[in-house]
Enzyme design. Structure first.
Site, mmCIF file in Angstrom:
data_model
loop_
_atom_site.group_PDB
_atom_site.id
_atom_site.type_symbol
_atom_site.label_atom_id
_atom_site.label_comp_id
_atom_site.label_asym_id
_atom_site.label_seq_id
_atom_site.Cartn_x
_atom_site.Cartn_y
_atom_site.Cartn_z
ATOM 1 N N GLU A 60 66.476 22.418 89.308
ATOM 2 C CA GLU A 60 66.417 21.123 88.613
ATOM 3 C C GLU A 60 66.585 19.922 89.535
ATOM 4 O O GLU A 60 67.472 19.893 90.383
ATOM 5 C CB GLU A 60 67.497 21.093 87.535
ATOM 6 C CG GLU A 60 67.427 19.879 86.627
ATOM 7 C CD GLU A 60 68.056 20.152 85.282
ATOM 8 O OE1 GLU A 60 67.373 20.751 84.420
ATOM 9 O OE2 GLU A 60 69.233 19.801 85.094
ATOM 10 N N LYS A 70 67.903 16.499 89.552
ATOM 11 C CA LYS A 70 68.925 15.881 88.684
ATOM 12 C C LYS A 70 69.764 14.903 89.483
ATOM 13 O O LYS A 70 70.567 15.316 90.319
ATOM 14 C CB LYS A 70 69.795 17.025 88.125
ATOM 15 C CG LYS A 70 70.899 16.632 87.169
ATOM 16 C CD LYS A 70 71.643 17.881 86.680
ATOM 17 C CE LYS A 70 72.598 17.605 85.549
ATOM 18 N NZ LYS A 70 73.311 18.806 85.094
ATOM 19 N N LYS A 77 62.646 17.934 81.362
ATOM 20 C CA LYS A 77 63.975 18.122 80.748
ATOM 21 C C LYS A 77 64.349 16.786 80.136
ATOM 22 O O LYS A 77 64.608 15.795 80.821
ATOM 23 C CB LYS A 77 64.967 18.533 81.845
ATOM 24 C CG LYS A 77 66.282 19.059 81.332
ATOM 25 C CD LYS A 77 66.223 20.557 81.295
ATOM 26 C CE LYS A 77 67.437 21.297 80.814
ATOM 27 N NZ LYS A 77 68.675 20.715 80.621
ATOM 28 N N GLU A 131 66.258 25.856 73.651
ATOM 29 C CA GLU A 131 67.655 26.003 74.086
ATOM 30 C C GLU A 131 68.630 26.068 72.916
ATOM 31 O O GLU A 131 68.509 25.305 71.961
ATOM 32 C CB GLU A 131 67.975 24.796 74.970
ATOM 33 C CG GLU A 131 69.396 24.670 75.408
ATOM 34 C CD GLU A 131 69.604 23.423 76.270
ATOM 35 O OE1 GLU A 131 69.006 23.336 77.362
ATOM 36 O OE2 GLU A 131 70.336 22.524 75.837
ATOM 37 N N ASN A 167 72.389 27.715 76.838
ATOM 38 C CA ASN A 167 73.074 26.731 77.674
ATOM 39 C C ASN A 167 74.569 27.035 77.684
ATOM 40 O O ASN A 167 75.205 27.133 76.636
ATOM 41 C CB ASN A 167 72.798 25.307 77.175
ATOM 42 C CG ASN A 167 73.031 24.299 78.293
ATOM 43 O OD1 ASN A 167 74.015 24.399 79.027
ATOM 44 N ND2 ASN A 167 72.136 23.346 78.441
ATOM 45 N N GLU A 210 71.394 28.783 81.389
ATOM 46 C CA GLU A 210 71.347 27.409 81.896
ATOM 47 C C GLU A 210 72.750 26.830 82.081
ATOM 48 O O GLU A 210 73.616 27.026 81.234
ATOM 49 C CB GLU A 210 70.650 26.488 80.883
ATOM 50 C CG GLU A 210 69.287 26.915 80.414
ATOM 51 C CD GLU A 210 68.800 25.973 79.306
ATOM 52 O OE1 GLU A 210 68.182 26.460 78.361
ATOM 53 O OE2 GLU A 210 69.070 24.768 79.391
ATOM 54 N N SER A 211 72.920 26.108 83.143
ATOM 55 C CA SER A 211 74.117 25.289 83.429
ATOM 56 C C SER A 211 75.299 26.109 83.972
ATOM 57 O O SER A 211 75.524 27.251 83.567
ATOM 58 C CB SER A 211 74.628 24.543 82.192
ATOM 59 O OG SER A 211 73.642 23.723 81.642
HETATM 60 O O1 LIG Z 1 74.655 18.002 82.557
HETATM 61 C C1 LIG Z 1 75.241 17.373 81.659
HETATM 62 O O2 LIG Z 1 76.292 16.737 81.843
HETATM 63 C C2 LIG Z 1 74.677 17.311 80.267
HETATM 64 C C3 LIG Z 1 75.321 16.560 79.305
HETATM 65 C C4 LIG Z 1 74.797 16.452 78.036
HETATM 66 C C5 LIG Z 1 73.630 17.117 77.689
HETATM 67 C C6 LIG Z 1 72.970 17.876 78.659
HETATM 68 C C7 LIG Z 1 73.486 17.977 79.925
HETATM 69 N N1 LIG Z 1 72.841 18.691 80.895
HETATM 70 C C8 LIG Z 1 71.522 19.194 80.762
HETATM 71 C C9 LIG Z 1 71.413 20.561 81.300
HETATM 72 O O3 LIG Z 1 71.232 21.453 80.516
HETATM 73 C C10 LIG Z 1 71.577 20.785 82.774
HETATM 74 O O4 LIG Z 1 71.059 19.704 83.469
HETATM 75 C C11 LIG Z 1 70.939 22.062 83.342
HETATM 76 O O5 LIG Z 1 71.154 23.172 82.561
HETATM 77 C C12 LIG Z 1 71.512 22.311 84.750
HETATM 78 O O6 LIG Z 1 72.924 22.403 84.678
HETATM 79 P P1 LIG Z 1 73.844 22.394 85.984
HETATM 80 O O7 LIG Z 1 73.353 23.464 86.888
HETATM 81 O O8 LIG Z 1 75.226 22.685 85.493
HETATM 82 O O9 LIG Z 1 73.698 21.055 86.591
#
Ligand SMILES: O=C(O)c1ccccc1NCC(=O)[C@H](O)[C@H](O)COP(=O)(O)O
Length: 257
Positions: free
Chosen positions: A45, A47, A107, A156, A178, A208-209
């Site tokens: 991503e 970001k 996204k 998601e 997520n 995800e995340s």
């Molecule tokens: O990333 C956030 O803080 C967030 C807050 C509110 C809604 C969505 C959010 N993130 C979107 C995502 O799902 C992430 O950008 C993506 O899965 C990557 O996650 P990460 O590896 O933890 O940065």
């Protein structure tokens, strides 16, 4: 948080002007995740910032980050296009599409067909849909509309109940679990582990995340994830390529013979 973001989206949609169609080749996210470069697919991503972490990357150069992801063997790229909360931009996605030969996913928080028209115009291959942002029948309509225009969707969910509601209404080809709780912003891979059991065999599933280490990849691989979506840990690495190499613990990229 989600409600606040959606409120902003409704205002944006009311003023949305469609841009010119960007002409770019298309790539399939589904196919890329089905035959990933390594033992699990990687959606890397782009970001810059997030509501939970603020600014993640000060020296933000979206095109060079995306090229680095491709160089490092990512299977697909996710680009945050939300401006207000993530400091993203739709122009980043169009610019990246012109420079890489990978599927590129938008996204954002898509709740209206007009945004889907825009997603096609900016050149995306795929987009995110989030269960709970609109009633589930409406989400199904958005999903079908996107596919009718040649756009793939990663659908998601954040909770087991959402997954059950989704699967009783329709079965997406790609489902994302997520790991981030949108109220507390905490991430836990237990989400993926618990929901994996409910994912139908015919769907690809993406965790995800909150994925930072090789051990995290191992955990989600073990429960059958076809891919991971990783933002922060790659964005904080010394380079996109170094971030991917560290995440995969030196696992090499498969080469076709
Ligand atoms: O990333 C956030 O803080 C967030 C807050 C509110 C809604 C969505 C959010 N993130 C979107 C995502 O799902 C992430 O950008 C993506 O899965 C990557 O996650 P990460 O590896 O933890 O940065």
């Amino acid at each position: 948080m989600l409600e606040k973001i959606l409120e902003t989206k409704r205002l944006e949609i009311a003023n949305l002007m469609l841009s010119e169609q960007v002409i770019v080749p298309t790539f399939s996210l589904y196919e890329a995740l089905k035959e990933p470069n390594r033992s699990i697919g990687l959606i890397a991503e782009v970001k810059k910032a997030s509501p939970s972490k603020g600014i993640i990357c000060e020296q933000f150069e979206p095109i060079s980050i995306a090229k680095g992801y491709q160089e490092g063997g990512a299977d697909a790229i996710s680009v945050l296009t939300d401006e207000m909360y993530f400091q993203g931009h739709r122009d980043y996605l169009s610019a990246i599409k012109k420079e890489v030969s990978l599927p590129v996913m938008r996204k954002d928080f898509i709740i209206d067909k007009k945004q889907i028209d825009e997603t096609v115009r900016i050149g995306a291959d795929a987009m995110l849909l989030i269960v709970g942002t609109v009633p589930i029948d409406q989400l199904k309509e958005l999903y079908e509309y996107a596919y009718s225009l040649g756009l793939e969707c990663l659908v998601e969910v954040h909770a087991k109940e959402e997954l059950v509601e989704l699967l009783t209404t329709f079965t997406p080809k790609i489902i994302g679990v997520n790991n981030r709780n949108l109220k507390t912003f905490e991430t836990t891979l237990t989400q993926t582990e618990e929901m994996a059991k409910l994912i139908p065999e015919g769907s690809l599933f993406v965790s995800e995340s909150g994925i930072h280490h090789t051990s995290d990849l191992d955990r989600v691989k073990k429960v059958g994830a076809a891919g991971v979506l990783v933002g922060e840990s790659l964005m904080r690495a010394s380079s996109p390529e170094a971030g991917i190499a560290a995440l995969f613990g030196g696992e090499s990229v498969a080469t076709s013979s």
